[in-house]
Scaffold this active site. Structure first.
Site, mmCIF file in Angstrom:
data_model
loop_
_atom_site.group_PDB
_atom_site.id
_atom_site.type_symbol
_atom_site.label_atom_id
_atom_site.label_comp_id
_atom_site.label_asym_id
_atom_site.label_seq_id
_atom_site.Cartn_x
_atom_site.Cartn_y
_atom_site.Cartn_z
ATOM 1 N N TYR A 469 0.829 -6.305 -0.420
ATOM 2 C CA TYR A 469 0.514 -6.669 -1.806
ATOM 3 C C TYR A 469 0.911 -8.138 -1.983
ATOM 4 O O TYR A 469 1.757 -8.495 -2.778
ATOM 5 C CB TYR A 469 1.260 -5.766 -2.798
ATOM 6 C CG TYR A 469 0.921 -4.289 -2.716
ATOM 7 C CD1 TYR A 469 -0.290 -3.854 -2.166
ATOM 8 C CD2 TYR A 469 1.803 -3.320 -3.192
ATOM 9 C CE1 TYR A 469 -0.598 -2.500 -2.095
ATOM 10 C CE2 TYR A 469 1.501 -1.964 -3.127
ATOM 11 C CZ TYR A 469 0.303 -1.555 -2.571
ATOM 12 O OH TYR A 469 0.007 -0.216 -2.505
HETATM 13 C C1 FAD Z 1 -8.613 -2.301 -3.823
HETATM 14 C C2 FAD Z 1 -7.437 -2.358 -2.893
HETATM 15 C C3 FAD Z 1 -6.710 -1.194 -2.639
HETATM 16 C C4 FAD Z 1 -5.609 -1.207 -1.781
HETATM 17 N N1 FAD Z 1 -4.913 -0.047 -1.548
HETATM 18 C C5 FAD Z 1 -3.856 -0.060 -0.699
HETATM 19 C C6 FAD Z 1 -3.113 1.128 -0.430
HETATM 20 O O1 FAD Z 1 -3.395 2.200 -0.941
HETATM 21 N N2 FAD Z 1 -2.059 1.049 0.416
HETATM 22 C C7 FAD Z 1 -1.702 -0.120 1.017
HETATM 23 O O2 FAD Z 1 -0.757 -0.118 1.788
HETATM 24 N N3 FAD Z 1 -2.387 -1.251 0.778
HETATM 25 C C8 FAD Z 1 -3.446 -1.247 -0.061
HETATM 26 N N4 FAD Z 1 -4.118 -2.413 -0.303
HETATM 27 C C9 FAD Z 1 -3.656 -3.661 0.306
HETATM 28 C C10 FAD Z 1 -4.184 -3.827 1.714
HETATM 29 O O3 FAD Z 1 -3.441 -3.027 2.594
HETATM 30 C C11 FAD Z 1 -4.047 -5.296 2.155
HETATM 31 O O4 FAD Z 1 -4.742 -6.124 1.263
HETATM 32 C C12 FAD Z 1 -4.547 -5.491 3.587
HETATM 33 O O5 FAD Z 1 -3.966 -6.635 4.134
HETATM 34 C C13 FAD Z 1 -6.050 -5.595 3.616
HETATM 35 O O6 FAD Z 1 -6.536 -5.684 4.921
HETATM 36 P P1 FAD Z 1 -8.026 -6.205 5.142
HETATM 37 O O7 FAD Z 1 -8.269 -6.206 6.588
HETATM 38 O O8 FAD Z 1 -8.938 -5.454 4.244
HETATM 39 O O9 FAD Z 1 -7.877 -7.568 4.503
HETATM 40 P P2 FAD Z 1 -8.261 -9.109 5.081
HETATM 41 O O10 FAD Z 1 -8.429 -9.940 3.854
HETATM 42 O O11 FAD Z 1 -9.366 -9.080 6.046
HETATM 43 O O12 FAD Z 1 -6.929 -9.485 5.829
HETATM 44 C C14 FAD Z 1 -5.663 -9.472 5.220
HETATM 45 C C15 FAD Z 1 -4.699 -10.348 6.010
HETATM 46 O O13 FAD Z 1 -4.556 -9.840 7.338
HETATM 47 C C16 FAD Z 1 -5.064 -10.773 8.287
HETATM 48 N N5 FAD Z 1 -5.870 -10.014 9.251
HETATM 49 C C17 FAD Z 1 -6.954 -9.259 8.966
HETATM 50 N N6 FAD Z 1 -7.449 -8.717 10.080
HETATM 51 C C18 FAD Z 1 -6.667 -9.144 11.103
HETATM 52 C C19 FAD Z 1 -6.699 -8.924 12.501
HETATM 53 N N7 FAD Z 1 -7.639 -8.176 13.060
HETATM 54 N N8 FAD Z 1 -5.755 -9.528 13.267
HETATM 55 C C20 FAD Z 1 -4.815 -10.310 12.702
HETATM 56 N N9 FAD Z 1 -4.735 -10.550 11.377
HETATM 57 C C21 FAD Z 1 -5.652 -9.971 10.585
HETATM 58 C C22 FAD Z 1 -5.914 -11.735 7.494
HETATM 59 O O14 FAD Z 1 -6.023 -12.986 8.125
HETATM 60 C C23 FAD Z 1 -5.191 -11.783 6.176
HETATM 61 O O15 FAD Z 1 -4.072 -12.639 6.274
HETATM 62 C C24 FAD Z 1 -5.234 -2.417 -1.162
HETATM 63 C C25 FAD Z 1 -5.968 -3.569 -1.418
HETATM 64 C C26 FAD Z 1 -7.050 -3.563 -2.285
HETATM 65 C C27 FAD Z 1 -7.802 -4.819 -2.561
#
Ligand code: FAD
Ligand code: NAG
Ligand code: NAG
Ligand code: NAG
Ligand code: NAG
Ligand code: NAG
Ligand code: NAG
Length: 539
Positions: A469
């Site tokens: 978060y």
């Molecule tokens: C609507 C919504 C609901 C959510 N619900 C929950 C929940 O129920 N529980 C919970 O724990 N979290 C929840 N989250 C938060 C979520 O876990 C984080 O935002 C998470 O980092 C998202 O991962 P992403 O790959 O979708 O995001 P991205 O924006 O793709 O990445 C997030 C971060 O991780 C890095 N990253 C992504 N992929 C990689 C990779 N393959 N290798 C290295 N670094 C990488 C990115 O550079 C960035 O810094 C929620 C978020 C949203 C927007």
């Protein structure tokens, strides 16, 4: 906090600006392109700015539009939609050569948009949405899931043909595996099985030299770091091997709504101390907000039980009779359907879990806290008053119980640090659809006020926060251990120091960086001397 130790350790933080001397952007761009095309012999996966396809690809997984519409954010110089592991390796090697940094995007849900905008640093985004295969090994009870998969796709694939197979991860199905797993991953099975990161047994990562490594090749320090310390500071994770977990073929979901006239305050007060101690099969979270035109607070007890209604009712009668749960509040479903329930989609086909399109077209801001001592009735009443006085600010509080399995795992076991002693986690959340920076600033200001107001009720020293978060208000990275410790220990507590040491070992030049990445800390003394200070369980 760790200052005394640090003085003894003589840390040196490498200033990243010394490493990359930016050349003019045209040369930078053509250098990157030449190199990338030479290595991949293809232009198919390259998106350059000022074309429609670039904009479409950029927006494809964006959840928080305020960072896109803002004219102060820097957008990617290129987006590479990697189709193979070698595309990722070439992206890294070539951006290094050209003097660009790399951001990686899996599901695009980053709260501060760090996967697709920067505050000035020129970069490329490697989008992993096409690397999302999931391979289940039924006999072993494991799966390899590529980082670009969403958790909805993962849940669907493992449980579609077997109601008893599950995986502990978040509530929102469009969240990407890559960001979510590396930052922790909490949801309805956390009390039973821990975080997603607790259930990872192997991973494939590409380092800053473009080298592809599995757990054995990357070593236990890096493997420890990417389970809760975030991936963005260390490399590009391509794939995770996970341990699947089992659930009963029938689970029960229920919502109970209570407002102030229906004892909401007393119920939440009681919930705080009992929910973290419930039978691990029972998960009750609370979503609280102003309702009925700001005349009352509504608390939704948003819940599920790993078993049938007939087993649940006696458990509730014993553990939480005040809630007054009735049989007719309950619905028996498969675990996969419970995912739909928590996302407000119960009744729809489970196929919607494969829908990767962002379901919102709005802006949001969130912050988080951990609560260790339950808040008194008077305290809750003051919090409700704050919410009611916020009027047209749509503040939502989501309270998620810890305890259970989370109390059994030790803080240093993996980089995700929030364990025993936490009753629950609070997420403050607000979303809006109006655009414009003045509107955003007004909402952001309210969120800061809320956070300030909550200070007496939540954890302190450090005031802990959940890295997934992400909240830039906690402080921006300066690349120096002592300065970054301010926000670093909030996210990572006692694990921040080891994260900085691992960063110093695997990426001393700070190639993988963003506004809140782990500073690269190199020790003058031998690393082996530090190891002695590390807990045995994590070595
Ligand atoms: C609507 C919504 C609901 C959510 N619900 C929950 C929940 O129920 N529980 C919970 O724990 N979290 C929840 N989250 C938060 C979520 O876990 C984080 O935002 C998470 O980092 C998202 O991962 P992403 O790959 O979708 O995001 P991205 O924006 O793709 O990445 C997030 C971060 O991780 C890095 N990253 C992504 N992929 C990689 C990779 N393959 N290798 C290295 N670094 C990488 C990115 O550079 C960035 O810094 C929620 C978020 C949203 C927007
Ligand atoms: C890359 O460059 C080398 C040397 O300049 C050349 O020999 C090779 O054919 C090029 N490869 C591709 C795929 O263009
Ligand atoms: C590059 O791709 C073209 C077809 O797109 C092919 O003819 C050529 O042999 C490839 N070159 C290399 C070096 O792989
Ligand atoms: C961004 O837009 C605002 C108007 O919305 C304008 O006042 C400001 O100067 C712009 N800033 C930049 C850096 O272009
Ligand atoms: C379903 O998964 C369970 C493990 O949770 C396993 O024991 C069982 O054999 C599987 N059933 C089928 C039909 O594959
Ligand atoms: C509220 O609590 C009182 C006293 O415990 C109880 O009599 C009443 O039934 C409760 N109301 C609801 C809606 O549960
Ligand atoms: C989101 O908003 C933009 C800009 O107002 C608009 O062009 C787009 O069609 C909207 N998308 C959805 C899915 O509503």
């Amino acid at each position: 906090m760790a200052n005394l130790n640090l003085l003894l350790l003589f840390i040196l933080s490498i200033s990243s600006s010394m490493i990359f001397l930016a050349s003019s952007s045209t040369t930078t761009s053509s250098k990157f392109l030449q190199c990338f095309i030479n290595k991949t012999n293809s232009t198919n996966n390259i998106y350059t700015p000022n074309t429609n396809s670039y904009t479409n690809v950029l927006l494809s997984s964006v959840q928080n539009t305020r960072f896109i519409t803002s004219n102060t954010t820097t957008k990617p110089s290129f987006i590479i939609t990697a189709a193979t592991f070698s595309d990722v390796q070439a992206s890294i090697t070539c951006s290094r050569l050209a003097g660009l940094h790399v951001r990686v995007r899996s599901g695009g849900h980053d709260y501060e948009a760090m996967s697709y905008v920067s505050s000035g640093d020129p970069f490329i985004t490697i989008d992993l949405a096409n690397l999302r295969s999931i391979t289940v090994d039924k006999a072993q009870g494991t799966a390899w899931v590529q980082a670009g998969a969403t958790i909805g796709e993962l849940y669907y694939t493992i449980a579609k043909n077997n109601r008893t197979v599950a995986f502990p991860a978040g509530i929102c199905p469009t969240v990407g595996v890559g960001g979510h797993f590396t930052g922790g991953g909490i949801g309805s099975l956390t009390r039973t099985y821990g975080t997603s990161a607790d259930n990872i047994v192997d991973a494939l990562i590409v380092n800053s030299k473009g080298k592809l490594m599995n757990r054995k090749a990357m070593g236990e320090d890096l493997f420890w770091a990417i389970r809760g310390g975030g991936g963005a500071s260390f490399g590009v994770v391509l794939s995770f091997k996970i341990k699947l977990v089992s659930v009963p073929s029938t689970v029960t979901v229920f919502n109970v709504n209570r407002n102030l006239g229906e004892n909401a305050t007393e119920l939440v007060e009681r919930w705080q101390t009992i929910a973290p101690k419930f039978d691990e099969k029972l998960f009750i979270r609370v979503v609280a907000q102003a309702a009925n035109g700001g005349t009352t607070i509504q608390a939704v007890f948003n819940s599920f039980y790993l078993g049938k209604i007939d087993e649940l009712l006696p458990v509730m009668k014993k553990s939480f009779p005040e809630l007054g749960l009735k049989r007719e509040d309950c619905t028996e479903v498969s675990w996969l359907e419970s995912v739909l329930f928590f996302n407000g989609d119960l009744g729809k086909s489970v196929d919607v879990l494969l829908d990767r399109e962002p379901q919102v077209n709005s802006s949001f801001k969130a912050k988080s806290d951990f609560v260790k001592n339950s808040i008194s009735k008077e305290g809750l009443e003051k919090i409700w008053k704050f919410l009611l006085e916020a009027k047209d600010e749509p503040l939502i509080l989501i309270l998620e119980p810890f305890g259970g399995k989370m109390d059994e795992i030790l803080e240093p076991d993996i980089a995700f640090p929030h364990r025993k002693g936490n009753l629950y986690n609070i997420q403050y959340y607000m979303s809006w659809s109006e655009s414009g920076s003045a509107v955003s600033e007004k909402h952001l200001e309210w969120m800061r006020k809320m956070y300030e107001f909550m200070t007496p009720y939540v954890s302190s020293q450090p005031r802990a926060a959940y890295y997934n978060y992400k909240d830039i208000d906690l402080g921006a990275g300066r690349g120096s251990y002592l300065e970054d410790e301010v926000w670093g220990v909030k996210y990572f507590k006692g694990n921040f120091k080891r994260l900085a040491l691992v960063k110093g070992m695997v990426d001393p030049e700070n190639f993988f960086r963003n506004e809140q990445s782990i500073p690269s800390t190199v020790l003058f003394k031998q690393y082996s001397e530090i190891k002695i200070a590390m807990p045995k369980s994590s070595m």
